[in-house]
Design a protein around this motif. Structure first.
Motif, PDB file in Angstrom:
ATOM      1  N   UNK A   1      33.707 129.807  11.687  1.00  0.00           N
ATOM      2  CA  UNK A   1      33.467 128.920  10.555  1.00  0.00           C
ATOM      3  C   UNK A   1      34.757 128.168  10.218  1.00  0.00           C
ATOM      4  N   UNK A   2      34.599 126.907   9.836  1.00  0.00           N
ATOM      5  CA  UNK A   2      35.747 126.040   9.567  1.00  0.00           C
ATOM      6  C   UNK A   2      35.621 125.385   8.194  1.00  0.00           C
ATOM      7  N   UNK A   3      36.755 125.202   7.558  1.00  0.00           N
ATOM      8  CA  UNK A   3      36.819 124.514   6.266  1.00  0.00           C
ATOM      9  C   UNK A   3      37.689 123.280   6.414  1.00  0.00           C
ATOM     10  N   UNK A   4      37.172 122.157   5.921  1.00  0.00           N
ATOM     11  CA  UNK A   4      37.977 120.933   5.953  1.00  0.00           C
ATOM     12  C   UNK A   4      38.931 120.938   4.772  1.00  0.00           C
ATOM     13  N   UNK A   5      40.201 120.727   5.071  1.00  0.00           N
ATOM     14  CA  UNK A   5      41.243 120.828   4.056  1.00  0.00           C
ATOM     15  C   UNK A   5      41.567 119.466   3.458  1.00  0.00           C
ATOM     16  N   UNK A   6      42.337 119.438   2.362  1.00  0.00           N
ATOM     17  CA  UNK A   6      42.700 118.154   1.749  1.00  0.00           C
ATOM     18  C   UNK A   6      43.395 117.223   2.737  1.00  0.00           C
ATOM     19  N   UNK A   7      43.245 115.940   2.491  1.00  0.00           N
ATOM     20  CA  UNK A   7      43.785 114.928   3.393  1.00  0.00           C
ATOM     21  C   UNK A   7      44.658 113.945   2.620  1.00  0.00           C
ATOM     22  N   UNK A   8      45.826 114.392   2.183  1.00  0.00           N
ATOM     23  CA  UNK A   8      46.724 113.494   1.454  1.00  0.00           C
ATOM     24  C   UNK A   8      47.208 112.366   2.357  1.00  0.00           C
ATOM     25  N   UNK A   9      47.708 111.277   1.783  1.00  0.00           N
ATOM     26  CA  UNK A   9      48.140 110.128   2.588  1.00  0.00           C
ATOM     27  C   UNK A   9      49.173 110.496   3.648  1.00  0.00           C
ATOM     28  N   UNK A  10      50.083 111.439   3.318  1.00  0.00           N
ATOM     29  CA  UNK A  10      51.110 111.810   4.293  1.00  0.00           C
ATOM     30  C   UNK A  10      50.483 112.302   5.590  1.00  0.00           C
ATOM     31  N   UNK A  11      49.430 113.094   5.487  1.00  0.00           N
ATOM     32  CA  UNK A  11      48.785 113.650   6.664  1.00  0.00           C
ATOM     33  C   UNK A  11      47.979 112.583   7.399  1.00  0.00           C
ATOM     34  N   UNK A  12      47.167 111.846   6.661  1.00  0.00           N
ATOM     35  CA  UNK A  12      46.329 110.831   7.295  1.00  0.00           C
ATOM     36  C   UNK A  12      47.185 109.768   7.991  1.00  0.00           C
ATOM     37  N   UNK A  13      48.198 109.309   7.296  1.00  0.00           N
ATOM     38  CA  UNK A  13      49.013 108.227   7.839  1.00  0.00           C
ATOM     39  C   UNK A  13      49.871 108.665   9.018  1.00  0.00           C
ATOM     40  N   UNK A  14      50.086 109.967   9.140  1.00  0.00           N
ATOM     41  CA  UNK A  14      50.961 110.452  10.213  1.00  0.00           C
ATOM     42  C   UNK A  14      50.423 110.114  11.595  1.00  0.00           C
ATOM     43  N   UNK A  15      49.108 109.953  11.712  1.00  0.00           N
ATOM     44  CA  UNK A  15      48.503 109.668  13.012  1.00  0.00           C
ATOM     45  C   UNK A  15      48.417 108.173  13.298  1.00  0.00           C
ATOM     46  N   UNK A  16      48.769 107.354  12.302  1.00  0.00           N
ATOM     47  CA  UNK A  16      48.678 105.904  12.417  1.00  0.00           C
ATOM     48  C   UNK A  16      47.310 105.527  12.993  1.00  0.00           C
ATOM     49  N   UNK A  17      47.282 104.643  13.979  1.00  0.00           N
ATOM     50  CA  UNK A  17      46.017 104.247  14.599  1.00  0.00           C
ATOM     51  C   UNK A  17      45.876 104.796  16.014  1.00  0.00           C
ATOM     52  N   UNK A  18      46.674 105.819  16.341  1.00  0.00           N
ATOM     53  CA  UNK A  18      46.688 106.299  17.726  1.00  0.00           C
ATOM     54  C   UNK A  18      46.873 107.811  17.765  1.00  0.00           C
ATOM     55  N   UNK A  19      45.967 108.531  17.115  1.00  0.00           N
ATOM     56  CA  UNK A  19      46.039 109.988  17.135  1.00  0.00           C
ATOM     57  C   UNK A  19      45.921 110.577  18.517  1.00  0.00           C
ATOM     58  N   UNK A  20      45.383 109.813  19.460  1.00  0.00           N
ATOM     59  CA  UNK A  20      45.299 110.271  20.850  1.00  0.00           C
ATOM     60  C   UNK A  20      46.667 110.446  21.493  1.00  0.00           C
ATOM     61  N   UNK A  21      47.718 109.949  20.849  1.00  0.00           N
ATOM     62  CA  UNK A  21      49.073 110.091  21.390  1.00  0.00           C
ATOM     63  C   UNK A  21      49.656 111.464  21.083  1.00  0.00           C
ATOM     64  N   UNK A  22      49.027 112.214  20.157  1.00  0.00           N
ATOM     65  CA  UNK A  22      49.611 113.469  19.680  1.00  0.00           C
ATOM     66  C   UNK A  22      48.722 114.670  20.021  1.00  0.00           C
ATOM     67  N   UNK A  23      47.806 115.041  19.139  1.00  0.00           N
ATOM     68  CA  UNK A  23      46.906 116.154  19.420  1.00  0.00           C
ATOM     69  C   UNK A  23      47.593 117.496  19.544  1.00  0.00           C
ATOM     70  N   UNK A  24      48.639 117.711  18.728  1.00  0.00           N
ATOM     71  CA  UNK A  24      49.372 118.975  18.784  1.00  0.00           C
ATOM     72  C   UNK A  24      49.712 119.460  17.375  1.00  0.00           C
ATOM     73  N   UNK A  25      49.677 120.789  17.190  1.00  0.00           N
ATOM     74  CA  UNK A  25      50.193 121.426  15.983  1.00  0.00           C
ATOM     75  C   UNK A  25      50.654 122.827  16.334  1.00  0.00           C
ATOM     76  N   UNK A  26      51.541 123.363  15.484  1.00  0.00           N
ATOM     77  CA  UNK A  26      52.181 124.636  15.793  1.00  0.00           C
ATOM     78  C   UNK A  26      52.312 125.457  14.522  1.00  0.00           C
ATOM     79  N   UNK A  27      52.000 126.751  14.647  1.00  0.00           N
ATOM     80  CA  UNK A  27      52.066 127.670  13.510  1.00  0.00           C
ATOM     81  C   UNK A  27      53.305 128.548  13.652  1.00  0.00           C
ATOM     82  N   UNK A  28      54.050 128.670  12.578  1.00  0.00           N
ATOM     83  CA  UNK A  28      55.217 129.548  12.541  1.00  0.00           C
ATOM     84  C   UNK A  28      54.789 130.963  12.929  1.00  0.00           C
ATOM     85  N   UNK A  29      55.410 131.581  13.929  1.00  0.00           N
ATOM     86  CA  UNK A  29      54.986 132.923  14.348  1.00  0.00           C
ATOM     87  C   UNK A  29      55.210 133.993  13.286  1.00  0.00           C
ATOM     88  N   UNK A  30      55.986 133.665  12.241  1.00  0.00           N
ATOM     89  CA  UNK A  30      56.239 134.639  11.174  1.00  0.00           C
ATOM     90  C   UNK A  30      55.531 134.308   9.870  1.00  0.00           C
TER      91      UNK A  30
END
Length: 749
Positions: free
Chosen positions: A345-374
Motif C-alpha cells: 500500500x502506498x500513500x501520496x505525500x505532500x508536493x511542495x514547490x521545492x519538490x515539484x520544481x526539482x524535476x523541471x520538465x525532464x524527470x526522465x533525466x533523474x529517477x533516483x532517490x536514496x534513504x539514509x541507512x541510519x
C-alpha cells in the motif's frame, strides 16, 4: 543537464541568475506539442537531445542497432601512426557521473562511472581519481557495483535518455576480480544500456542486472536478469510487456535481501518524437531474491501512457519502508509516495514547490532517490537541485548552490558515520554530514565532455573549450581550468593574433566576445540576423584577416570589426525547417578560403554545401541531399579545393563520410575509404597534404594521394567521440576535444 547556468531541455528560457549579468534571453523556439504524454520536437532546435540525435542519424532513420560498437570494432582494426596523445586537461572540472560504488575491503576506495568517460577509482576518499577501465573499450557507462570480496561489476551503456548528448549504447556487463586491472565481458551484450547491477549482500554468486535496452531499437536484452554464478550465466526473471520497455533499476532491500525491487520503464526515441514513458512503466517486487516478481499497485499510478520514469528506495532502519518518485511521460513531476508495508500500500505525500520544481520538465533525466541507512525519514532525491527531507517527505529543502546541479548517484560509506558520496553532472562530491551540506568536490577527475576546443599559437598553455553542462572553460585566469561563460559551452575561439580576444557561446548561438581574456564578456548575438540558430552555432575567423568574422544562423553573417557589428551576406541557405525530415534548417559550418578572401564555403544541417566567390553577392549550391554537414576545410593555396565531412551512422550503406572537390564543387570524390562507419565531426588540412579527421571513434590521418588509406592517429587516445580538433601549424600541434575524456594533444609532422 545543468540548470543553474543553463537552459531547460524542453523549454528554452534566458540564462538564470548565476550567469553573467551580460547574458540575454536565449533565441530559440518553444517546445512542441503532441499527443498527451508525448514530446514532439519543434521545427527548430529544441534541445541538445535533438541536436545530437539528429546529427548522428540519417534523416528519417533511427540510430542503427549496435552502430557505435560496430564502428569501434572497425576502428580497432586500423593501424596507428604518429606520436602518442597526452591529456592536457582539465583535471579539476569533472563531468556526468551515473553511478558510484565502494570497495568493501579497502578503506576510502570509491568507484565512479562517468557517462561517456569510463570507470574511475579513488583511493583517497574521493579526492583524486585514476582510470580503472581500458582505454580501448567502450567508455559509455550505466552502472557499477561491488561484491563483498571486492569483485567489481560494470553495466555499460548510459540508461539516462540523452540530455546534452546522444545516449551511447554499451556492450553488456563486465566483471573484474582484480579491482579494475583486467575485465571480462560476462554477457547481456544486446542490452543497449544497463541501469543497475546489484550483488546479493549475502551471496556473491547472485547478481541482478537491470537491462534497460536500446533507446533507439526495439527488442534485445530487456528486463531483470539473474545470475547464480557471478555473472557467467544469466536468466531473465522479470520480462517486459513490450519491445521498448526495459528495467532501469533493481535494488536489494537492505532490511531483507530476499526482497528485491525493480523499476520497468517504457521509453523510446525515433526521428519524429521521443516518448519517455508508457504502459510498461511500473514498480515490481520479488520476495525470493529476484526469482519471481509481482507488479505493485496499492496507490501507485496505474499502468498507462502517462507514467514516466520512477525512482525507488528502501529504508534499512525501518523494514518495509519505501519511497518512490514518479514523473510523467512528458517529463514533469507526477507524485511522491511512501509505503510502510514493503509496497503493498502506498500513500501520496505532500508536493511542495521545492519538490515539484526539482524535476523541471525532464524527470526522465533523474529517477533516483536514496534513504539514509541510519534514518528512515532522511531521504535525498535526485533533481536539478539535490532535494532533502528529514521528516519522511513532509517538508523539503533544495541545494543548488553548494554543489553542481543534476544528480544521478549517491552512496553512504559504512566505515564513517556520516560520510556520503554524490555524483552529478559536475563530477564527484563528498559530504561528512550525511549529505546535508559540507560538500567537497573531487580535485582530480579528468572526464569532461567537450563539444569544442580553441588554442592560441601565441601561448601553448592557453586552451579553451565548450562543454556539456559545465560551460565554456579556459586554462588561464586561475591556477586551474575555470568557467568563463555558463550554459552548455558551444563554440569557443581565440584570436590567433591576440590571445586576449576570445569568443564563447552557449546553446542556440548565444555568443559573447571579450578583449580581456574572458574577464568581461559582451553579448553580440542580437546584432546578427537569423530566423533559426542551431544548438551549436558556427562562429569563425577569416584566415586572411582576424577582424573579419562569420556567424551562421540560417543566413550567413559577416563582421569586419572583430564581432562588434554584423551584416547578413546571404539569403536563407537551407531548405527551411521541416523539409525532407530535417527539423532544423541552419548553417553548421563556415570556411573562408585562405587564398581568396572573396570565396566562402558554407554547410548546413540539411545536407547542403554552398559556395560564393564574390563575398556573398551570389551563391551556388554545389552539393545537396547529404547527411548533416559537420565541417568544411578549404585548401590553403587553392580556393576551389575543399573537404567536406558528414555526420550520421550509416548502418552499412556506402554513403560517404568525407568528400573532396578540386573544381569548386562540380565533381566530388569519396575519401571515406577504410574509416569506421561513424560520424565524422571535423576535418583539418595539415602539412604535406595530410588530412586529419575527428570521428566518434577517434582521430584519423590520411595522405591525399590516390589509394591512400586512413590510419589511426597516435596511441593513448581513449575510444571516445572526438567532436573537434584544432591545429597549430607553427608548432605542428593537434588538440582533440573528446566527449567524455577531456582535451588531448599530440604532435604531427
Amino acid at each position: 543537464m545543468r540548470r543553474r547556468h543553463r537552459l531547460p531541455t524542453t523549454l528554452v528560457l534566458g540564462l538564470a541568475a548565476g550567469l553573467l549579468a551580460t547574458a540575454a534571453p536565449a533565441l530559440a523556439d518553444p517546445p512542441g506539442t503532441g499527443q498527451p504524454g508525448e514530446y514532439r520536437p519543434v521545427r527548430g532546435p529544441s534541445a541538445p537531445a535533438e541536436h545530437r540525435f539528429l546529427q548522428k542519424t540519417i534523416p528519417g532513420e533511427g540510430l542503427p542497432r549496435h552502430a557505435h560498437a560496430e564502428a569501434a570494432d572497425q576502428a580497432r582494426q586500423i593501424p596507428a601512426t604518429g606520436a602518442s596523445w597526452e591529456l592536457t586537461g582539465p583535471t579539476n572540472i569533472g563531468g556526468r557521473i551515473v553511478d558510484l560504488a565502494l570497495d568493501p575491503q579497502r578503506r576510502d576506495t570509491v568507484y565512479a562511472a562517468a557517462a561517456s568517460g569510463g570507470l574511475w577509482r579513488s583511493t583517497d576518499a574521493g579526492r583524486t581519481f585514476a582510470s580503472a577501465w581500458p582505454d580501448d573499450a567502450t567508455q559509455a557507462m550505466g552502472s557499477v557495483s561491488t561484491a563483498s570480496d571486492g569483485t567489481i561489476y560494470v553495466g555499460t551503456g548510459e540508461a539516462n535518455p540523452g540530455g546534452g548528448s546522444v545516449t551511447y549504447e554499451g556492450t553488456g556487463v563486465y566483471r573484474s576480480a582484480d579491482r579494475g586491472r583486467t575485465w571480462t565481458n560476462v554477457g547481456l551484450r544486446d542490452s543497449g544500456a544497463i541501469g543497475a547491477v546489484e550483488v546479493d549482500p549475502n551471496d556473491n554468486r547472485i547478481v541482478l542486472a537491470a537491462a534497460t535496452g536500446s533507446l533507439y531499437s526495439p527488442g534485445g536484452d530487456r528486463g531483470v536478469y539473474r545470475s547464480t554464478d557471478g555473472g557467467t550465466n544469466w536468466q531473465r526473471t522479470l520480462d517486459v510487456p513490450n519491445e521498448f520497455t526495459g528495467a532501469v533499476d533493481v535494488q536489494f532491500d537492505p532490511a531483507d535481501p530476499q526482497r528485491v525491487y525493480a523499476v520497468l520503464w517504457d521509453h523510446r526515441r525515433t526521428p519524429e518524437k521521443r516518448t519517455y514513458g508508457g504502459v510498461g512503466s511500473g514498480v515490481f517486487r520479488s520476495t525470493d531474491g529476484g526469482v519471481s516478481w509481482q507488479r505493485l499497485g496499492g496507490g501507485l499510478p496505474e499502468a498507462g501512457p502517462d507514467v514516466g520514469r520512477i525512482g525507488i528506495a528502501a529504508a534499512a532502519t525501518e523494514p518495509g519502508r519505501l519511497y518512490a518518485i514518479v514523473n510523467s511521460t512528458a517529463g514533469p513531476f507526477a507524485g511522491f509516495y511512501t509505503s510502510a508495508d514493503a509496497g503493498d500500500n502506498w500513500t501520496r505525500l505532500p508536493e511542495p514547490p521545492e519538490l515539484k520544481n526539482s524535476q523541471s520538465t525532464f524527470g526522465w533525466w533523474f529517477g533516483k532517490l536514496w534513504v539514509d541507512p541510519d534514518d528512515a525519514k532522511h531521504v535525498h532525491v535526485a533533481g536539478v537541485p539535490l532535494l532533502t527531507t528529514k521528516d519522511g517527505g513532509e517538508t523539503w529543502t533544495a541545494d543548488s548552490e553548494s554543489i553542481h546541479v543534476d544528480h544521478h548517484a549517491m552512496v553512504w560509506d559504512p566505515r564513517y558515520p556520516d560520510r556520503v558520496y554524490l555524483g552529478n553532472d559536475g563530477g564527484v562530491y563528498r559530504s561528512d554530514a550525511d549529505g546535508d551540506g559540507g560538500w567537497v568536490k573531487a580535485e582530480y577527475e579528468p572526464y569532461t565532455q567537450f563539444y569544442s576546443a580553441a588554442i592560441s599559437p601565441q601561448d601553448r598553455s592557453r586552451i579553451s573549450g565548450g562543454t556539456q553542462d559545465n560551460g565554456s572553460l579556459r586554462s588561464w585566469g586561475g591556477p586551474k581550468f575555470n568557467e568563463y561563460l555558463g550554459g552548455d559551452g558551444e563554440e569557443n575561439l581565440i584570436n590567433p593574433t591576440n590571445k586576449d580576444n576570445v569568443f564563447a557561446c552557449y546553446q542556440y548561438g548565444n555568443c559573447f566576445r571579450s578583449t580581456d581574456g574572458g574577464e568581461t564578456m559582451s553579448y553580440f548575438t542580437p546584432q546578427t540576423t537569423a530566423d533559426r540558430r542551431n544548438w551549436f552555432t558556427p562562429v569563425q575567423f577569416d584566415p586572411n584577416d582576424t577582424k573579419v568574422m562569420y556567424y551562421g544562423g540560417n543566413r550567413l553573417n559577416r563582421s569586419t570589426d572583430g564581432g562588434i557589428t554584423w551584416t547578413p551576406i546571404s539569403p536563407d541557405l537551407t531548405g527551411g525547417p521541416g523539409q525532407d525530415n530535417y527539423p532544423y534548417g541552419t548553417i553548421t559550418t563556415v570556411s573562408a578560403a585562405p587564398s581568396d578572401p572573396d570565396t566562402i564555403w558554407v554547410g548546413t544541417d540539411d545536407g547542403r554545401v554552398w559556395l560564393t566567390r564574390d563575398l556573398g553577392g551570389t551563391w551556388t549550391k554545389v552539393l545537396d541531399n547529404q547527411p548533416w554537414v559537420t565541417r568544411i576545410a578549404v585548401d590553403e593555396r587553392h580556393a576551389d579545393t575543399a573537404y567536406v565531412t558528414l555526420s550520421g551512422y550509416r548502418s552499412g550503406s556506402e554513403q560517404a563520410h568525407v568528400l573532396r572537390t578540386k573544381d569548386g564543387g562540380k565533381r566530388w570524390r569519396d575519401l571515406s575509404g577504410n574509416l569506421p562507419d561513424a560520424p565524422v565531426n571535423d576535418v583539418i588540412l595539415g602539412f604535406a597534404e595530410r588530412v586529419y579527421v575527428a570521428t566518434d571513434q577517434g582521430v584519423f590521418v590520411r595522405h591525399s594521394g590516390v589509394g591512400s588509406q586512413w590510419r589511426r592517429l597516435g596511441d593513448n587516445l581513449p575510444q571516445v567521440p572526438v567532436d573537434d580538433i584544432e591545429y597549430d601549424h607553427g608548432q605542428h600541434r593537434l588538440v582533440a576535444a573528446t566527449f567524455g575524456r577531456g582535451l588531448y594533444e599530440t604532435w604531427v609532422p
